[in-house]
Design an enzyme around this catalytic site. Sequence first.
Site, PDB file in Angstrom:
ATOM      1  N   GLU A   1      -1.569   9.146  -5.954  1.00  0.00           N
ATOM      2  CA  GLU A   1      -0.239   8.489  -5.632  1.00  0.00           C
ATOM      3  C   GLU A   1       0.473   7.886  -7.231  1.00  0.00           C
ATOM      4  O   GLU A   1       1.808   7.920  -7.255  1.00  0.00           O
ATOM      5  CB  GLU A   1      -0.207   7.708  -4.434  1.00  0.00           C
TER       6      GLU A   1
ATOM      7  N   ASP B   1      -6.879   3.122   2.826  1.00  0.00           N
ATOM      8  CA  ASP B   1      -6.166   1.323   3.706  1.00  0.00           C
ATOM      9  C   ASP B   1      -7.349   0.154   3.342  1.00  0.00           C
ATOM     10  O   ASP B   1      -7.697  -1.017   3.738  1.00  0.00           O
ATOM     11  CB  ASP B   1      -5.931   1.981   5.260  1.00  0.00           C
TER      12      ASP B   1
ATOM     13  N   GLU C   1       1.203  -1.293   0.453  1.00  0.00           N
ATOM     14  CA  GLU C   1      -0.069   0.162  -0.245  1.00  0.00           C
ATOM     15  C   GLU C   1       0.447   1.068  -0.671  1.00  0.00           C
ATOM     16  O   GLU C   1       2.071   1.425   1.196  1.00  0.00           O
ATOM     17  CB  GLU C   1      -0.828  -0.435   0.720  1.00  0.00           C
TER      18      GLU C   1
END
Length: 491
Positions: free
Chosen positions: A312, A470, A281
């Site tokens: 990201e 998450d 992750e």
Amino acid sequence: MDIEEWEQRHAEAFYNAKEALPYLDGMFVAYNSNIDAIRHLTEEDLSKLVGFFDESDIQDRVAAYPREIAEPLDFVARLLISMREGKAAEVPAYTADIHEWLKEHLGFDYARMGGQAGIISNLLGRLGLKKVVAYVPWLSEEQAEYFTATGNILHPKVENGKVLLKPPGEAFKPGIGSKVNWILEYSKDMNVTCAGNTFKVPRDNRLIISSRPKWLRLDMDKQIYEQLDTLLPVDGAMLSGYQMIKEEYEDGSTYKDYVENSVKVIEKLKSLNPELRIHVELTSIQNRLIRKAILTEIVARHVHSLGLDTVEVANALNVLGHEELSYSVIRKGENGIMSLYQGAVQLMKDLDLERVHVHSLGFYICILAKGHPLTLKEHRDSLLFSSVLAAAQALNGNIENLAEAEAGLEVPVSSIGLEDLENFQLYCTGRKLCTPDEFEYGYVYGSEHDAILIPSKVVERPKATVGIGDTISAGAFVAMLAKIKQKHSGK
């Protein structure tokens, strides 16, 4: 794309995943956990923070774009940048000075488990998995208290040269300090004024000040590494926290040593269970050298799956040499989703992955290598399951158990996410990646990959935004692994 159809698919997927989860033997989760001190900012808080400084100094610091928080002015500058763009950011602080300053000048509303591995461990524990083995190299007594007491979360501890799995409260390192991160959450439509300029915050998000004390090392205890088989059986591993690796350390070691050790752990896990799948992750990584090293030396060729958000994706593409595509992803615009899709495909190719899962507000994209053991519908179910979990967490602030997670089914599918996907349909059908009918199901077929695109459930006014990404990645990954195990069992 019919919104009612997607509501029904979410419900079906949730119950399918619920049925499959008991087939898992366990999960391994490492490395980063910390204590999050959370403050939800008001307009009054912001005026107070801005008031501590000369506004022209703030403007100069915003223009300088500090990449670490060395003093309070850096913090205010990065907060304004994050609020102006409505984008989450994580910025490191290498001393405790900002922690003390914020405690004195702002204070926090409450504290809770933080760090990707800590959040994921607690989520998986609450989903009722048989066993969740968490590993945090800096597990303090205080930190151990933030793991949920579900009885299925265990942590390795060395006793008399032997590695045993114990509840975190019995496995901490005596005398070690705690890592405390500050999470500054802000709301959509807040009015912000500084140096005569006023803007409205475009969306709910947060700034994270990530504590990186000098004693922090992202590494595995030598004895635990040597006896890694004591963690088994586990079906998958979720690894995170690599952003904490520094270029150089006071003892003369460098990032290369920690990258090498990280790869050794991954390879040993795979050798102990060849069926094991490993997910990394990603998060915000300010240092470009470290970002590139994580992607090209840890992720590439060593792990199966990567989870990340839109920012990201852009940052990863940038350090891998795809500047134009990176810019197109970050700029969004009418072709934003096409660039995001192309970017995810590029990451899968460059890093030789089996799976890339991108979570964006309102929709998820999952790129899959050909030959994956699940059908596209089964993969889609795992994504939809994670959408329900994320909705429940945003709605209530946390998830205590699977029954409570059902609250996410009541959250509507995002009409904006659906619209984004419909705009993408012309791109897919025009390139013969799918027919209009196939796209209705969220399926895309490339020559070297397949993909799934789903609209997700979005809470209009979330109780919390921390940990949502998450939750999405962990929920989808474990649901996928559970389905693979269920299929192998023939049930």
